[in-house]
Motif scaffolding. Structure first.
Motif, PDB file in Angstrom:
ATOM      1  N   THR A  67      -4.536 -15.773  20.427  1.00 56.25           N
ATOM      2  CA  THR A  67      -5.754 -15.433  21.177  1.00 56.25           C
ATOM      3  C   THR A  67      -5.501 -14.214  22.065  1.00 56.25           C
ATOM      4  OG1 THR A  67      -6.478 -17.744  21.206  1.00 56.25           O
ATOM      5  CG2 THR A  67      -7.431 -16.268  22.860  1.00 56.25           C
ATOM      6  N   VAL A  68      -6.385 -13.214  21.971  1.00 59.37           N
ATOM      7  CA  VAL A  68      -6.310 -12.061  22.881  1.00 59.37           C
ATOM      8  C   VAL A  68      -6.947 -12.492  24.194  1.00 59.37           C
ATOM      9  CG1 VAL A  68      -6.986  -9.671  23.264  1.00 59.37           C
ATOM     10  CG2 VAL A  68      -6.366 -10.445  20.959  1.00 59.37           C
ATOM     11  N   LEU A  69      -6.154 -12.637  25.229  1.00 57.64           N
ATOM     12  CA  LEU A  69      -6.627 -13.236  26.468  1.00 57.64           C
ATOM     13  C   LEU A  69      -7.717 -12.398  27.126  1.00 57.64           C
ATOM     14  CD1 LEU A  69      -6.267 -15.677  28.245  1.00 57.64           C
ATOM     15  CD2 LEU A  69      -4.507 -14.455  29.524  1.00 57.64           C
ATOM     16  N   ALA A  70      -7.630 -11.076  26.986  1.00 59.63           N
ATOM     17  CA  ALA A  70      -8.658 -10.217  27.583  1.00 59.63           C
ATOM     18  C   ALA A  70     -10.028 -10.540  26.989  1.00 59.63           C
ATOM     19  CB  ALA A  70      -8.307  -8.752  27.359  1.00 59.63           C
ATOM     20  N   LEU A 151      -3.224  -6.835  18.785  1.00 60.99           N
ATOM     21  CA  LEU A 151      -4.102  -7.112  17.644  1.00 60.99           C
ATOM     22  C   LEU A 151      -3.323  -7.351  16.360  1.00 60.99           C
ATOM     23  CD1 LEU A 151      -6.953  -4.496  18.260  1.00 60.99           C
ATOM     24  CD2 LEU A 151      -6.865  -6.888  18.971  1.00 60.99           C
ATOM     25  N   GLY A 152      -1.987  -7.199  16.422  1.00 60.51           N
ATOM     26  CA  GLY A 152      -1.180  -7.425  15.226  1.00 60.51           C
ATOM     27  C   GLY A 152      -1.216  -6.255  14.262  1.00 60.51           C
ATOM     28  N   THR A 153      -1.447  -5.022  14.762  1.00 60.11           N
ATOM     29  CA  THR A 153      -1.489  -3.825  13.914  1.00 60.11           C
ATOM     30  C   THR A 153      -0.589  -2.759  14.523  1.00 60.11           C
ATOM     31  OG1 THR A 153      -3.398  -2.896  15.093  1.00 60.11           O
ATOM     32  CG2 THR A 153      -3.851  -4.386  13.231  1.00 60.11           C
ATOM     33  N   GLY A 154      -0.573  -1.595  13.902  1.00 58.81           N
ATOM     34  CA  GLY A 154       0.205  -0.493  14.429  1.00 58.81           C
ATOM     35  C   GLY A 154      -0.597   0.371  15.388  1.00 58.81           C
TER      36      GLY A 154
END
Length: 526
Positions: A67-70, A151-154
């Motif tokens: 979960t992205v807390l923001a 986000l799990g990306t570059g």
């Protein structure tokens, strides 16, 4: 920097410091979003921020992984604002009007004033990944690298995600009559998106949220706040701040005292552990010195070989006086009658690795009994060569590798062969024998069982020490016993071995000559 997920896990494990860090990290986002949606009412923004973090304290343990807390906090803020606005729409409208009259808006902030009333509602309707990217970039002021990690990306993917999300936000605002460009929108959010929260608010929220825990205390408190006047609200907030400060100081003091006590205990345990480790090392060295094998001198080995040969000659003389094998003995399956007048000879060569076990024999040396010989080599790799003198006076060099071959002669009653797993190793007659190399686990099981053999099983242990290419002989004399039908068992064994190591000294080709004198006086040479 410790990420939000790690702080949430620490808080779930009972760390109040972790939750305080989360409040300090994300309070600007929550407070700014509350301030925008309440028309700049700082008091209501503080109330909403308090409510959001109480909700986080209660639900932290149940948030899904990743979960992205923001994003979660922004949605929670939006939900709290909508609830509060529905209950206090008229009062909030008057306060917004009063705030707008008291605080003149500069002409340069025209774009922001168009965007502000619709921003959070529009963000709430966006795709979660796009919303999270914008919140992290403009409201948490994270770098593109940090956004990519969240986000799990570059980093490049995060840059593209932010650009696309800005364009989508501009389009959604256009449906509400807000006309602006992507660059103006990004500048407005970067300049006005975050408002500084009061200095004492983070400590107040952290203390009261932790006190609320997972209970409904936060909800009850908000219900009370709705019913009191603004003057009472201000008095209550000041009281909460004061109590929270005192409570926080008391909690910190107790925590420090507990940590100091635990630290002293750990230091004492560490010192005791170091002392025990030193004592263990000392005892291990003494044990290793006590168990170090003593190599027998060469002269002693030669004398032992001569004694073995003399014992063998004496046994030959004694064997002539022993009784013949009982004619009433009934051979078992795969067991041929023993003919003492027809001993057999054969050449046995086996390749053995270091510490492998060879089983050979399987002879019916006495009625109702079978005899087996086990051999296990232990190779001590060479570190040089030594010069040897042959009988003709010539000299030759051989490696210094030492080879110790443990032997075990065992005589087992037919009825107990299956108990030791030897029922498959029975010779068909006196003109054949069996041989097999046991797997390490099987060999260990068999040798362990033979250390304390049951009644009726005769075991003799020995060891031959030699070198690569050097023949060695040893004699094994068993203990006199009786077979199941009353006949004597446990004969005399003369074992001759010649090992030839492989090039890597990891295995050997072992030439074996066995001379077995039965209790009845006959001999088997193998």
């Amino acid at each position: 920097m410790v990420d939000d997920q790690q702080l949430l896990r620490r808080y779930a494990d009972g760390s109040e410091a972790a939750f305080t860090e989360l409040v300090a990290r994300h309070l600007p986002l929550v407070y700014s979003a509350s301030l925008r949606q309440t028309g700049g009412d700082a008091h209501l923004a503080e109330d909403i921020a308090q409510r959001v973090f109480v909700d986080l304290a209660r639900k932290a343990g149940s948030l899904p992984a990743g979960t992205v807390l923001a994003g979660w906090l922004h949605r929670a803020t939006r939900y709290s604002v909508l609830q509060l606005l529905r209950a206090e729409r008229r009062r909030q409208a008057r306060e917004q009007e009063s705030c707008s009259m008291d605080t003149p808006i500069p002409e340069a902030d025209h774009d922001w004033e168009q965007v502000r009333p619709w921003l959070d509602e529009t963000l709430d309707q966006m795709n979660p990944l796009d919303r999270d990217a914008l919140l992290l970039r403009f409201f948490e002021q994270r770098s593109l690298k940090e956004i990519g990690m969240a986000l799990g990306t570059g980093e490049d993917a995060a840059r593209k995600r932010v650009a696309r999300a800005l364009d989508k936000l501009r389009e959604l605002l256009a449906f509400r009559g807000v006309t602006t460009s992507v660059s103006a929108l990004s500048l407005a959010m970067a300049a006005k998106g975050i408002q500084s929260a009061p200095a004492s608010l983070a400590g107040t929220i952290a203390a009261s949220s932790l006190a609320a825990g997972g209970t409904a205390a936060g909800i009850s408190a908000l219900h009370i706040i709705r019913t009191i006047t603004m003057s009472q609200l201000k008095t209550a907030v000041l009281a909460v701040v004061a109590v929270a400060g005192i409570t926080t100081a008391l909690i910190q003091h107790r925590s420090f005292e507990k940590l100091r006590a635990e630290n002293r205990s750990l230091l004492q345990q560490s010192q005791k552990l170091a002392e025990l480790q030193a004592e263990n090392d000392r005892l291990s060295k003494l044990l290793a010195q006590a168990q170090r094998p003593v190599e027998p001198p060469t002269e002693l080995l030669r004398l032992r070989g001569q004694v073995g040969l003399l014992r063998d000659d004496l046994q030959k003389a004694l064997a002539a006086s022993r009784a013949a094998v009982s004619e009433n003995a009934i051979p078992t399956k795969n067991e041929a009658p023993v003919d003492p007048s027809q001993p057999f000879t054969a050449v046995l060569t086996a390749r053995l690795g270091d510490k492998q076990t060879l089983v050979t024999g399987g002879w019916s040396t006495a009625p109702g009994m079978h005899t087996f010989i086990l051999m296990t080599p232990n190779i001590d790799a060479a570190d040089g060569v030594s010069t040897q003198v042959a009988t003709d006076g010539s000299k030759f060099d051989i490696p210094n590798a030492k080879i110790a071959i443990s032997t075990c002669t065992v005589e087992v009653p037919n009825a107990m062969l299956n108990q030791f797993g030897l029922d498959q190793f029975q010779a068909d007659g006196n003109d054949s024998s069996v041989q097999s190399i046991l797997a390490a686990a099987d060999a260990q099981t068999l040798l362990s069982a033979l250390k304390t053999p049951p009644d009726g099983v005769v075991v003799s242990h020995g060891e031959i020490t030699t070198a690569d290419g050097i023949s060695a002989t040893m004699s094994v004399s068993g203990t006199e016993a009786s077979s199941p039908n009353g006949q004597p068992v446990s004969g005399e064994y003369t074992i001759g071995l010649t090992p030839n190591l492989t090039a890597d000294q990891a295995a050997m080709d072992l030439a074996i000559n066995l001379r077995v004198v039965r209790p009845d006086g006959s001999a088997l040479v193998h």
